[in-house]
Design a protein around this motif. Structure first.
Motif, PDB file in Angstrom:
ATOM      1  N   PRO A  25       0.812  -1.221   0.000  1.00 33.96           N
ATOM      2  CA  PRO A  25       0.000   0.000   0.000  1.00 33.96           C
ATOM      3  C   PRO A  25       0.850   1.277   0.000  1.00 33.96           C
ATOM      4  CG  PRO A  25      -0.760  -1.530   1.683  1.00 33.96           C
ATOM      5  CD  PRO A  25       0.526  -2.085   1.154  1.00 33.96           C
ATOM      6  N   GLU A  26       2.093   1.177   0.480  1.00 27.94           N
ATOM      7  CA  GLU A  26       2.961   2.359   0.544  1.00 27.94           C
ATOM      8  C   GLU A  26       3.239   2.950  -0.829  1.00 27.94           C
ATOM      9  OE1 GLU A  26       3.453  -0.392   2.156  1.00 27.94           O
ATOM     10  OE2 GLU A  26       3.841   0.069   4.248  1.00 27.94           O
ATOM     11  N   LEU A  27       2.993   2.166  -1.868  1.00 26.18           N
ATOM     12  CA  LEU A  27       3.340   2.661  -3.203  1.00 26.18           C
ATOM     13  C   LEU A  27       2.659   3.994  -3.519  1.00 26.18           C
ATOM     14  CD1 LEU A  27       4.851   2.164  -5.901  1.00 26.18           C
ATOM     15  CD2 LEU A  27       2.745   1.182  -6.759  1.00 26.18           C
ATOM     16  N   THR A  28       1.383   4.123  -3.127  1.00 25.86           N
ATOM     17  CA  THR A  28       0.681   5.369  -3.478  1.00 25.86           C
ATOM     18  C   THR A  28       1.361   6.570  -2.837  1.00 25.86           C
ATOM     19  OG1 THR A  28      -0.853   4.885  -1.702  1.00 25.86           O
ATOM     20  CG2 THR A  28      -1.613   4.442  -3.931  1.00 25.86           C
TER      21      THR A  28
ATOM     22  N   ILE B  90      -6.617 -11.875  -4.491  1.00 26.72           N
ATOM     23  CA  ILE B  90      -5.847 -10.902  -5.287  1.00 26.72           C
ATOM     24  C   ILE B  90      -6.589  -9.564  -5.323  1.00 26.72           C
ATOM     25  CG2 ILE B  90      -4.953 -10.387  -7.602  1.00 26.72           C
ATOM     26  CD1 ILE B  90      -3.388 -12.639  -6.527  1.00 26.72           C
ATOM     27  N   LEU B  91      -7.903  -9.633  -5.505  1.00 31.29           N
ATOM     28  CA  LEU B  91      -8.666  -8.383  -5.562  1.00 31.29           C
ATOM     29  C   LEU B  91      -8.547  -7.627  -4.244  1.00 31.29           C
ATOM     30  CD1 LEU B  91     -10.709  -6.506  -7.074  1.00 31.29           C
ATOM     31  CD2 LEU B  91     -12.500  -7.714  -5.843  1.00 31.29           C
ATOM     32  N   LEU B  92      -8.693  -8.362  -3.135  1.00 35.31           N
ATOM     33  CA  LEU B  92      -8.623  -7.693  -1.832  1.00 35.31           C
ATOM     34  C   LEU B  92      -7.233  -7.096  -1.608  1.00 35.31           C
ATOM     35  CD1 LEU B  92      -9.989  -6.944   0.804  1.00 35.31           C
ATOM     36  CD2 LEU B  92      -9.342  -9.157   1.739  1.00 35.31           C
ATOM     37  N   ALA B  93      -6.204  -7.838  -1.993  1.00 32.39           N
ATOM     38  CA  ALA B  93      -4.841  -7.324  -1.833  1.00 32.39           C
ATOM     39  C   ALA B  93      -4.654  -6.060  -2.673  1.00 32.39           C
ATOM     40  CB  ALA B  93      -3.825  -8.380  -2.248  1.00 32.39           C
ATOM     41  N   PHE B  94      -5.220  -6.060  -3.877  1.00 31.65           N
ATOM     42  CA  PHE B  94      -5.115  -4.875  -4.738  1.00 31.65           C
ATOM     43  C   PHE B  94      -5.815  -3.681  -4.089  1.00 31.65           C
ATOM     44  CE2 PHE B  94      -7.116  -2.235  -8.083  1.00 31.65           C
ATOM     45  CZ  PHE B  94      -5.964  -1.668  -8.605  1.00 31.65           C
ATOM     46  N   LEU B  95      -7.027  -3.932  -3.578  1.00 30.70           N
ATOM     47  CA  LEU B  95      -7.776  -2.826  -2.975  1.00 30.70           C
ATOM     48  C   LEU B  95      -7.056  -2.273  -1.750  1.00 30.70           C
ATOM     49  CD1 LEU B  95     -11.404  -4.154  -3.453  1.00 30.70           C
ATOM     50  CD2 LEU B  95     -10.421  -2.090  -4.458  1.00 30.70           C
ATOM     51  N   LYS B  96      -6.355  -3.156  -1.036  1.00 28.57           N
ATOM     52  CA  LYS B  96      -5.613  -2.663   0.135  1.00 28.57           C
ATOM     53  C   LYS B  96      -4.492  -1.720  -0.276  1.00 28.57           C
ATOM     54  CE  LYS B  96      -6.527  -6.330   3.436  1.00 28.57           C
ATOM     55  NZ  LYS B  96      -5.972  -7.473   4.158  1.00 28.57           N
ATOM     56  N   THR B  97      -4.004  -1.887  -1.499  1.00 30.08           N
ATOM     57  CA  THR B  97      -2.956  -0.958  -1.948  1.00 30.08           C
ATOM     58  C   THR B  97      -3.545   0.395  -2.344  1.00 30.08           C
ATOM     59  OG1 THR B  97      -3.033  -1.548  -4.301  1.00 30.08           O
ATOM     60  CG2 THR B  97      -1.586  -2.867  -2.893  1.00 30.08           C
ATOM     61  N   ARG B  98      -4.869   0.435  -2.538  1.00 28.16           N
ATOM     62  CA  ARG B  98      -5.477   1.687  -3.017  1.00 28.16           C
ATOM     63  C   ARG B  98      -6.387   2.368  -2.004  1.00 28.16           C
ATOM     64  NH1 ARG B  98      -4.287   1.801  -8.761  1.00 28.16           N
ATOM     65  NH2 ARG B  98      -2.280   0.808  -8.622  1.00 28.16           N
ATOM     66  N   CYS B  99      -6.657   1.692  -0.893  1.00 26.17           N
ATOM     67  CA  CYS B  99      -7.585   2.265   0.089  1.00 26.17           C
ATOM     68  C   CYS B  99      -6.821   2.790   1.299  1.00 26.17           C
ATOM     69  CB  CYS B  99      -8.582   1.221   0.555  1.00 26.17           C
ATOM     70  SG  CYS B  99      -9.724   0.725  -0.726  1.00 26.17           S
ATOM     71  N   HIS B 100      -7.472   3.675   2.026  1.00 27.41           N
ATOM     72  CA  HIS B 100      -6.824   4.241   3.208  1.00 27.41           C
ATOM     73  C   HIS B 100      -6.885   3.304   4.406  1.00 27.41           C
ATOM     74  CE1 HIS B 100      -6.015   7.887   1.169  1.00 27.41           C
ATOM     75  NE2 HIS B 100      -7.289   8.064   0.869  1.00 27.41           N
ATOM     76  N   ALA B 105     -11.165  -1.325   2.238  1.00 27.76           N
ATOM     77  CA  ALA B 105     -10.819  -2.286   1.185  1.00 27.76           C
ATOM     78  C   ALA B 105     -11.771  -3.486   1.219  1.00 27.76           C
ATOM     79  CB  ALA B 105      -9.372  -2.741   1.345  1.00 27.76           C
ATOM     80  N   VAL B 106     -12.028  -3.992   2.427  1.00 27.65           N
ATOM     81  CA  VAL B 106     -12.927  -5.146   2.563  1.00 27.65           C
ATOM     82  C   VAL B 106     -14.337  -4.763   2.089  1.00 27.65           C
ATOM     83  CG1 VAL B 106     -14.064  -6.665   4.242  1.00 27.65           C
ATOM     84  CG2 VAL B 106     -11.622  -6.224   4.430  1.00 27.65           C
ATOM     85  N   ASP B 107     -14.746  -3.569   2.477  1.00 31.41           N
ATOM     86  CA  ASP B 107     -16.070  -3.074   2.113  1.00 31.41           C
ATOM     87  C   ASP B 107     -16.229  -3.017   0.593  1.00 31.41           C
ATOM     88  OD1 ASP B 107     -18.420  -2.286   3.143  1.00 31.41           O
ATOM     89  OD2 ASP B 107     -17.954  -0.152   3.191  1.00 31.41           O
ATOM     90  N   ILE B 108     -15.225  -2.428  -0.061  1.00 27.11           N
ATOM     91  CA  ILE B 108     -15.316  -2.271  -1.519  1.00 27.11           C
ATOM     92  C   ILE B 108     -15.200  -3.635  -2.206  1.00 27.11           C
ATOM     93  CG2 ILE B 108     -14.167  -1.286  -3.549  1.00 27.11           C
ATOM     94  CD1 ILE B 108     -13.698   1.223  -1.891  1.00 27.11           C
ATOM     95  N   ALA B 109     -14.369  -4.503  -1.660  1.00 32.10           N
ATOM     96  CA  ALA B 109     -14.243  -5.846  -2.252  1.00 32.10           C
ATOM     97  C   ALA B 109     -15.590  -6.565  -2.191  1.00 32.10           C
ATOM     98  CB  ALA B 109     -13.179  -6.645  -1.521  1.00 32.10           C
ATOM     99  N   GLN B 110     -16.257  -6.470  -1.044  1.00 32.47           N
ATOM    100  CA  GLN B 110     -17.559  -7.138  -0.904  1.00 32.47           C
ATOM    101  C   GLN B 110     -18.570  -6.583  -1.898  1.00 32.47           C
ATOM    102  OE1 GLN B 110     -18.619  -6.648   3.222  1.00 32.47           O
ATOM    103  NE2 GLN B 110     -17.433  -8.421   3.871  1.00 32.47           N
ATOM    104  N   GLU B 111     -18.562  -5.268  -2.009  1.00 37.97           N
ATOM    105  CA  GLU B 111     -19.525  -4.656  -2.908  1.00 37.97           C
ATOM    106  C   GLU B 111     -19.216  -5.007  -4.360  1.00 37.97           C
ATOM    107  OE1 GLU B 111     -20.454  -0.934  -1.299  1.00 37.97           O
ATOM    108  OE2 GLU B 111     -21.633  -0.333  -3.059  1.00 37.97           O
TER     109      GLU B 111
END
Lengths: 293, 239
Positions: A25-28, B90-100, B105-111
């Motif tokens: 996540p640090e990438l951003t 993989i999707l959840l891991a990706f969202l964790k890189t983009r969410c605060h 991340a879990v919320d958006i993955a579920q939705e």
């Protein structure tokens, strides 16, 4: 704090640094810092394809060790391309990336979400279908009076059993089940805020025992159902769709919390999670109220 | 690929038949040789996933029958579970890189998954399921950013128009604060910082700028220290 400033000096170390960073996540944050530092540079725009060239597939399969020092410099000076690369690794990366990503993932979260999702997929329509299947013999045998009567009694008993199992009954009196809570007489923003106020009634009663929390959760869940099925005439079609969709999500989460509680989840944790969910949905309603007219 | 490897990938743990039709109730090809004719998930990927007897697209086809009979709905749910197990981590891991936060991340993955379930019959065109799934997730993320932009004064000050998804994921506030602090450095230090953060070593910078190696090192270190302090105090002011 300024993570980007800690980049190593040697090319091979830089390659490893990127391998680690690209799935974190640090990438951003690093990209924000690099963008700030290079903001006043008049560097020619480059696409990710232009930077990776024929190494693109190799990077997807083997990682950043396939990148030359020049390509790394181009990525660092075009930091947004790092985000694009990251997305491609998650989408199309080979074993090298998949293993690293999965090693850092949390199985419990994934399983919990699956449970939640399965609850969501159990639509009311399928429940009705199931009841219809159970009731079918009663209708088919209507010409044979005795059997028909037995069928009718059986169906009635099944319905009664279903009814008794749905405890607690949709609770009148508080939250979204309070008479007048879903009034059509007020404009949309006020209505959404009123819904948020009603949801906050959750906090009016203590939920310090397992039974109290479960009852309260079920009652709130029943309120969710009322909200999903209400017409909300003052809301636009988009806002109505938003509200129903959010309610379905919240209902699913409440179901998951009820299940977790029944499976022995820690009371304090479950209580805190329930409080957090209610706060979250209250915030969502109030935020939405600021955007509707 | 030799037959041994093929079997290893097909049958986790090396087990043999009896495994057919046992996973989530989906009919798997009875003849293992049939598997080579199933479409692969992505040609360029070389994971065992490629050899799953049911491609994502075939599973998605099963999901399209969710509104028909109960039996088809059951099949659709089973197929969806396979897709979920294949892509959810993989999707959840990706969202964790983009969410605060993890929670978001879990919320958006579920939705995302809920929408996928609802929209596959209507909108999935049968090509690259994971790409389609990520697109739903990114749209949901952008919606979140837009909402935040509307409700947060500081975000409103710095956030660009969100037509560019990549821009949205950059912390504009952090970027602006660092940019302001950078402008307070003298030209030489700014240049050293830029070169260093473009991946050049202290030695290379010293050669490029014709400045002593130790001087480059010291100036970079001090510039970094200054910028950290400056950004920190800017963050305190904003808070």
């Amino acid at each position: 704090m300024l993570t980007a400033f800690n980049l190593p000096e040697e090319t091979d170390e830089l390659q490893q640094w990127l391998d680690d960073l690209l799935i974190k996540p640090e990438l951003t944050s690093v990209v924000s810092q690099l963008s700030a530092v290079h903001a006043s540079n008049s560097i020619e725009e480059m696409s990710l394809e232009q930077i990776l060239q024929e190494q693109a597939d190799a990077v997807l399969q083997q990682g950043c060790r396939e990148l030359s020092s020049q390509q790394i410099q181009q990525l660092l000076t075009h930091p947004e391309r790092l985000l694009e690369l990251q997305e491609r690794l998650f989408l199309e990366g080979g074993t090298f990336w998949q293993e690293r990503i999965l090693a850092a993932s949390d199985d419990a979260e994934v399983k919990q979400s699956q449970q939640w999702l399965q609850n969501q997929m159990e639509t009311p329509q399928s429940a009705e279908e199931k009841v219809e299947v159970q009731q079918a013999p009663a209708y088919k045998t209507v010409s044979y009076r005795k059997i028909g009567l037995l069928g009718f009694v059986s169906a009635a008993l099944i319905l009664l059993a279903v009814f008794l199992n749905q405890e607690p009954a949709p609770a009148p009196g508080w939250g979204w089940n309070r008479p007048g809570a879903l009034t059509a007489d007020i404009p949309a923003p006020e209505y959404l805020n009123k819904l948020a106020d009603s949801a906050e009634e959750w906090f009016n009663k203590p939920t310090d025992t397992r039974a109290a929390l479960e009852t309260r959760l079920k009652q709130f869940r029943a309120g969710c159902e009322t909200l999903i099925n209400a017409p909300h005439p003052q809301l636009s079609a988009t806002d109505r769709a938003w509200l129903v969709e959010r309610c379905q999500v919240w209902a699913g989460k409440l179901d998951a919390q009820i299940v977790a509680l029944n499976q022995g989840a820690d009371l304090k944790t479950a209580d805190a999670e329930a409080d957090a969910l209610i706060r979250k949905l209250v915030d969502a309603l109030r935020n939405r109220a600021t955007t509707v007219s | 690929m030799g037959q041994g490897m093929l079997l290893d990938c097909l049958l986790p743990g090396g087990s043999l038949p009896g495994f057919q039709e046992s996973i989530c109730g989906i009919s798997w090809p009875e003849n293992l040789l049939e598997i080579r004719f199933y479409p692969l998930y992505r040609n360029e990927m070389s994971t065992c996933e490629n050899l799953d007897p049911q491609s994502d697209e075939m599973l998605a086809d099963l999901i399209k029958g969710q509104d028909e009979t109960l039996a088809q709905k059951q099949k659709a749910e089973n197929a969806f579970n396979v897709l979920y197990e294949r892509h959810a981590p993989i999707l959840l891991a990706f969202l964790k890189t983009r969410c605060h936060s993890n929670l978001q991340a879990v919320d958006i993955a579920q939705e995302t998954w809920l929408r996928a379930w609802q929209k596959i019959p209507e909108y999935f065109d049968g090509i690259h399921f994971r790409g389609w799934l990520f697109q739903i997730a990114k749209n949901l993320l952008l919606d979140e950013f837009r909402k935040k932009k509307m409700t947060s004064l500081s975000a409103e000050m710095y956030a660009p128009e969100l037509h560019d998804a990549t821009q949205a994921f950059i912390d504009q506030e952090e970027k602006q604060q660092l940019q302001d602090c950078m402008s307070q450095l003298d030209d030489m230090r700014q240049q050293i910082v830029r070169l260093r953060l473009s991946g050049q070593s202290h030695r290379e910078i010293s050669e490029t700028l014709q400045v002593d190696y130790t001087t480059v090192q010291t100036r970079f270190h001090r510039a970094k220290q200054f910028l950290e302090d400056c950004v920190q105090s800017a963050q305190k002011e904003t808070a």
